[in-house]
Design an enzyme around this catalytic site. Structure first.
Site: not given
Ligand code: NAD
Length: 318
Positions: A13, A16, A36, A184
Site C-alpha cells: 500500500g 509499503g 501484497d 504511538h
Molecule cells: N507506525 C506508524 O507510525 C504508522 C504510520 C502510518 C501508517 N501506519 C500503519 O501502516 C499500515 C499500512 O498503512 P498504508 O497507508 O500503507 O495502508 P494501505 O491501505 O495503503 O496499504 C495496506 C496494504 O496491506 C495489504 N495487505 C492486507 N493484508 C495483507 C496480507 N495478509 N499480506 C500482505 N499485504 C496485506 C493491503 O492489500 C494493502 O495494499 C496501517 O495499519 C497504518 O495504520 C503506521
C-alpha cells in the site's frame, strides 16, 4: 560498490511501496522484495520502481510478489535479512489507531507466521497499527528474540515534533533536537525537557503554553493528516522513518533512535513493548538507552507502559 542483503516489505500500500522505493534508492541492498495480497499489484509497483533505476542511479533489484492466504509466494521472500510489516488497514477520519486492532491482528498474525517460517533469522520492523500491540503480537507469533522485533513510531513522532517546533520558531529542522517516547497513541510522551533549538533549551525559546500546544499537536500529528487525506493515513514521513531504521540495522550503525522496543527494567518498566530510545544495529536492538528524564516525564512513560500492557496481552486472543 557492493550491494548486499535482502529486505522484504510486506504490504504494497502507500506505506509499503514508499518504503520499498526509499530502500531501493539507498542502493545498498542486493534485493528489495515487495509483497501484497492484491493480485499482481506488487509486481506492477516493482516493475515501475525498477524502471526508475537508470534515472535515480540505483541498481538494487526490486521484486514484486503476490502472496496467498496459505503462504503462497512467501518462498520468494526466503532468507530475508530484514522484514518490514506494513500489511493492514490504515485509519480513516474519526478512527483511533486502536479501532484497527481486530482487523490488523488477524493480518499481522498471518504475516508473522510466514516470516518466521521463511526468514527465521530476520530482524522484523513492524509498522502496522495499533503499533505497540502489533509489535508485541509479531514478537509472540514469530517467537523471535525480542531484540529482533522492533516497532516504528518514535522516529516518526519525533520528526513531527521537530517539524512543529522548527516551523513555529522559523528555524531549519536541523537546528532542533527532540525526542518522543511512550506509545504511538494517546499516551505518546513528547519530551520537552530534552528539546533544544541551536543547543538552547526549548524552555528558553518558547513559553510553557506554546510548548504544551506543540506537544499536543505532535500527539495529534497522525490524525491531522488522516483528516486532510480522508482516505488513509500518512506515508512519506512514516516510510522515511522505517527506512532509516532498516538502514541502521543493515549497516550496523549503532545509531540511537526512538523506537518501539521490548523494555526490561529500564525506566523502572518491565515486560512491555514501548517507545524508548534504543541503539540499533546488526541483530536489531543492541540496548535500550536510559535518558535523564524529568520526574513528570518518567511518570508519563510509566503511565504509557501501563496503558499498552493490558492491550498487548489481549491481542494474543484476537
Ligand atoms: N507506525 C506508524 O507510525 C504508522 C504510520 C502510518 C501508517 N501506519 C500503519 O501502516 C499500515 C499500512 O498503512 P498504508 O497507508 O500503507 O495502508 P494501505 O491501505 O495503503 O496499504 C495496506 C496494504 O496491506 C495489504 N495487505 C492486507 N493484508 C495483507 C496480507 N495478509 N499480506 C500482505 N499485504 C496485506 C493491503 O492489500 C494493502 O495494499 C496501517 O495499519 C497504518 O495504520 C503506521
Amino acid at each position: 560498490m557492493t550491494r548486499k542483503g535482502k529486505v522484504t516489505v510486506v504490504g504494497a500500500g502507500f506505506y509499503g511501496s514508499t518504503t520499498a522505493q526509499r530502500l531501493a534508492e539507498y542502493d545498498i541492498f542486493e534485493e528489495v522484495v515487495l509483497t501484497d495480497i492484491i493480485e499482481v499489484k506488487p509486481e506492477g509497483l516493482a516493475l515501475d520502481m525498477s524502471q526508475s533505476r537508470s534515472i535515480e542511479g540505483f541498481e538494487t533489484h526490486v521484486t514484486g510478489v503476490t502472496t496467498g492466504p496459505n503462504g503462497e509466494g512467501y518462498d520468494r521472500t526466503e532468507g530475508s535479512d530484514i522484514v518490514i510489516i506494513t500489511a493492514g488497514m490504515p485509519r480513516k477520519p474519526g478512527m483511533s489507531r486502536m479501532d484497527l486492532i481486530e482487523t490488523n491482528a488477524k493480518i499481522v498474525r498471518q504475516v508473522a507466521e510466514q516470516v518466521a517460517k521463511f526468514s527465521p533469522d530476520a530482524v522484523v520492523i513492524v509498522v502496522s497499527n495499533p503499533l505497540d500491540e502489533m509489535t508485541a503480537l509479531t514478537a509472540n507469533v514469530t517467537g523471535f528474540p525480542k531484540p529482533r522485533v522492533i516497532g516504528q513510531a518514535g522516529m516518526l513522532d519525533t520528526a513531527r515534533f521537530k517539524q512543529k517546533v522548527a516551523d513555529r520558531i522559523g528555524v531549519p529542522t536541523s537546528s532542533v533536537k527532540a525526542i518522543t517516547l511512550g506509545s504511538h497513541g494517546d499516551t505518546m510522551v513528547p519530551v520537552p525537557s530534552m528539546v533544544t533549538v541551536d543547543d538552547m533549551p526549548l524552555r528558553d525559546v518558547l513559553d510553557d503554553a506554546t510548548i504544551e500546544e506543540l506537544v499536543q499537536q505532535t500527539r495529534d500529528g497522525g490524525a491531522e493528516i488522516v483528516a486532510l487525506l480522508k482516505t488513509g493515513s500518512a506515508y512519506y514521513a512514516p516510510s522515511a522513518a522505517a527506512a532509516r531504521m532498516v538502514r541502521a540495522v543493515a549497516e550496523d550503525s549503532g545509531e540511537v533512535m526512538p523506537v518501539c522496543a521490548w523494555v526490561d527494567g529500564q525506566y523502572g518498566i518491565s515486560g512491555v513493548y514501548l517507545g524508548v530510545p534504543a541503539r540499533l544495529g546488526a541483530g536489531g536492538i543492541k540496548e535500550v538507552v536510559e535518558l535523564p528524564l524529568a520526574d513528570d516525564e518518567v511518570a508519563a512513560l510509566r503511565e504509557a507502559a501501563e496503558a499498552v500492557r493490558s492491550k498487548q496481552a489481549d491481542v494474543e486472543n484476537l
